[in-house]
Enzyme design. Structure first.
Site, PDB file in Angstrom:
ATOM      1  N   CYS A 120      12.501  -4.128  -8.567  1.00 11.76           N
ATOM      2  CA  CYS A 120      12.490  -2.936  -9.421  1.00 11.76           C
ATOM      3  C   CYS A 120      13.472  -1.968  -8.779  1.00 11.76           C
ATOM      4  O   CYS A 120      14.647  -2.316  -8.623  1.00 11.76           O
ATOM      5  CB  CYS A 120      11.078  -2.361  -9.557  1.00 11.76           C
ATOM      6  SG  CYS A 120      10.155  -2.206  -8.029  1.00 11.76           S
ATOM      7  N   TRP A 146       8.460  -2.156  -4.197  1.00 10.72           N
ATOM      8  CA  TRP A 146       7.098  -2.100  -3.659  1.00 10.72           C
ATOM      9  C   TRP A 146       6.055  -1.725  -4.711  1.00 10.72           C
ATOM     10  O   TRP A 146       4.880  -1.601  -4.391  1.00 10.72           O
ATOM     11  CB  TRP A 146       7.013  -1.156  -2.466  1.00 10.72           C
ATOM     12  CG  TRP A 146       7.615   0.219  -2.661  1.00 10.72           C
ATOM     13  CD1 TRP A 146       7.489   1.045  -3.734  1.00 10.72           C
ATOM     14  CD2 TRP A 146       8.445   0.919  -1.725  1.00 10.72           C
ATOM     15  NE1 TRP A 146       8.173   2.206  -3.541  1.00 10.72           N
ATOM     16  CE2 TRP A 146       8.771   2.169  -2.294  1.00 10.72           C
ATOM     17  CE3 TRP A 146       8.933   0.635  -0.446  1.00 10.72           C
ATOM     18  CZ2 TRP A 146       9.567   3.121  -1.655  1.00 10.72           C
ATOM     19  CZ3 TRP A 146       9.725   1.582   0.190  1.00 10.72           C
ATOM     20  CH2 TRP A 146      10.036   2.799  -0.412  1.00 10.72           C
TER      21      TRP A 146
END
Length: 632
Positions: A399, A403
């Site tokens: 992303c 995380w």
């Protein structure tokens, strides 16, 4: 009057079934006394305190129950919980709230406020409820309780320790030993001729938010890894999460590349991704970018302005892997929104489920929150990842920083692909590996012990993942060894600060704070009585890949979690089928025990006659066993 009860994984309640929402969660007095005696606990009204828990204040107070009339009672605040019990009614009304659950404490009304019960405290919780208490207006009666509650609910903001560091609970099993990285990698078939284990991060020098043990392509050198880290946000290079033993395809996780507005390239990063692709002969490496396309483009600008300030790096923006630079890769955007969108969506959901559910506009209200829509997108993305790997192609998932959405996608895909993670023990390993060791920012996303309730870093990312797991258990009721209770207990202790499992943002922070030595693991509690968390319908299927249906008509709101505080929503008791199945399993165990006793007695050398005559008995027992194992 209906009972308002807080349902919590309490040690005193650990051996008792979850109480219905319209009955007291405290159980019968004899079992409580036994628990106190065995755990050497001091009594706190009708609930046993934890070892290390200390009472701070008692206060006469009025609980303004949103479902019934105001209730007079006494509130006790310890260094771990807020406990309320009524004194003006034969029907018990109780609240048992870990202070870690509290997000915000506000004063309600003033000394001159008019109206009944207009002066007191309003408490906002992280688990989908709010609490309101009224006090007498004279003599600053709320000052002491407000200050104490504010101090102990947010200990880190007051220079104090979280309760996990004060707890003195003891369990037979050390839950910190559940996850051993090398043992888990060996289970997957690693290392091998394609993948090697590296300790380049043993002192967290390569990446301070990654674990110390990483698996990387066999042909990649340590110097290659260092060069790639300079081109990945937060130095989170692509590393292996899961290896398919049969087709050797892999799931890799990382953060976004720092291409910036100018479309910067990095030959080392491009070559590294080629090494990943070549490891099992994948023709075209698939890169799943969890973000919407527009967000990934915007990150080029955002990262370009923010990274130099926050990290002291050169003005290098984020972005994604372009076709021109990564010619042997295919980029797929999964359109999952960021942490801010998810936070607002959960706020809207809370507004429609607490305290009251407006049934006349329920479907449109639920749709307006977009919560299930986000669940659908996360599940859909994980299905794509699992399907690609199952077909033999390796994938990279990221992303922005790798995380949040990345952890959702990799762990859900692994849950679909690998039946080990669907066992009680395996699920613990999955959470420890993909979420805890790989640096999901639990402290920032949950705000443990922090008074800053408006912190923009807070977001229900892990809750969303657990919701997705629950959706899968509903669609595949025999595929998971664990039950719904486990998921609820995990979420309760995500907030409670009773265990060290979800504290801090990454492994290096936990190590520097000596979490493993100074706190107890949640898995110590879970594994002390696994029977509470076992799904009686579980049927092991080692090679089965699960593909849940990620469409709105197959997804449903997790009512027994999100609306569990509303007494109108009756708790889902065990179904008659499930109860009968458990009885049959117990009966089977009795037969097995009798059979074992018969075999032991028959093995005695004193009588050959007994040995021969035992055959019908054994056969009869086996017939019973076979019958009882027949699935419904």
């Amino acid at each position: 009057m209906e009972v308002v009860a807080v349902e919590e994984a309490n040690p005193v309640m650990a051996s008792a079934p979850i109480a219905p929402y319209n009955s007291s969660p405290l159980g019968n007095s004899s079992s409580q006394n036994a628990s106190r005696e065995s755990l050497k606990m001091e009594p706190l009204a009708d609930v046993a305190v934890l070892p290390g828990e200390e009472r701070v204040i008692d206060k006469d107070i009025i609980y303004i129950c949103p479902f019934n009339a105001a209730v007079k009672g006494k509130v006790s605040i310890t260094n771990y919980r807020l406990y309320f019990k009524n004194t003006d009614s034969e029907t018990p009304v109780t609240l048992n709230v870990p202070l870690g659950v509290i997000s915000r404490v506000e004063k309600m009304g003033g000394a001159t406020s008019r109206g009944e019960n207009s002066y007191g405290l309003e408490i906002t919780c992280k688990d989908m409820r709010n609490l309101r208490f009224a006090l007498k207006q004279e003599g600053h009666s709320r000052r002491d309780i407000f200050e104490i509650l504010f101090k102990y609910a947010f200990p880190l903001s007051h220079g104090m320790q979280l309760f996990a560091f004060l707890s003195q609970e003891k369990y037979e099993e050390n839950g910190w030993n559940v996850y051993e990285p090398m043992e888990e990698y060996r289970r997957q078939g690693l290392p091998n001729s394609e993948w090697r284990v590296t300790f380049i991060n043993k002192n967290y020098e390569l990446c301070d938010t990654y674990p110390t043990i990483l698996v990387v392509p066999y042909k990649a050198t340590e110097e290659d890894l260092r060069r790639v880290s300079t081109f990945r946000s937060r130095c989170r290079i692509p590393v292996l999460s899961w290896f398919h033993k049969e087709n050797h395809a892999v799931i890799m996780r990382c953060s976004q590349p720092l291409v910036g507005m100018s479309g910067k390239r990095n030959k080392d990063d491009e070559r590294y991704l080629d090494l990943i692709r070549e490891a099992n002969g994948t023709i075209k490496l698939t890169i799943y970018d969890a973000r919407p396309n527009v967000n990934a483009v915007a990150n080029k600008v955002w990262a370009g302005y923010c990274f130099p300030v926050r990290l002291g790096l050169l003005a290098t923006g984020g972005g994604y892997e372009g076709d021109d630079a990564y010619q042997n890769a295919e980029l797929v955007f999964l359109d999952i929104h960021n942490i801010h969108v998810m936070r607002e969506s959960l706020k809207k959901l809370k507004d429609i489920v607490y305290p009251n559910v407006e049934e006349s506009h329920w479907l449109s209200s639920l749709e307006s929150t977009h919560w299930l829509e986000h669940i659908k997108l996360v599940l859909s993305g994980a299905i794509q990842v699992a399907d690609k790997v199952s077909s033999g192609s390796s994938v990279v998932v990221h992303c922005s920083d790798g995380w949040d959405r990345t952890a959702q996608l990799t762990s859900l895909a692994m849950l679909m692909l690998d039946s080990y993670y669907r066992t009680l023990r395996g699920f613990q390993v999955l959470l420890e590996k993909e979420w805890i060791s790989f640096g999901h920012k639990f402290a920032s996303r949950i705000g443990h012990g922090d008074k800053n309730h408006a912190d923009q870093d807070r977001s229900p990312i892990f809750l969303q993942f657990i919701d997705c797991v629950w959706q899968m258990t509903k669609q595949f009721p025999t595929a998971f060894e664990f039950n719904e209770r486990l998921l609820v207990v995990i979420l309760d202790h995500l907030y409670s600060c009773r265990f060290g499992t979800f504290l801090y943002n990454c492994e290096s922070a936990r190590e520097s704070n000596n979490v493993r030595m100074k706190t107890v693991s949640l898995w110590s509690l879970i594994n002390s009585d696994t029977s509470l968390y076992i799904n009686p319908f579980y049927t092991p299927e080692s090679s089965r890949v699960l593909y849940p249906v990620a469409s709105m008509r197959h997804l449903e709101l997790w009512v027994t979690y999100y609306i569990r505080w509303n007494p109108r929503i009756q708790h889902q008791q065990q179904s008659p089928v499930e109860q009968r199945y458990k009885e049959l399993l117990a009966l089977r165990d009795q037969y097995l025990k009798k059979l074992e006793e018969l075999q032991l007695s028959d093995s005695a050398p004193s009588s050959t006659h007994l040995t021969n005559s035992s055959t019908p008995n054994a056969a009869t027992a086996n017939q019973h066993i076979t019958h009882l194992q027949t699935p419904f």
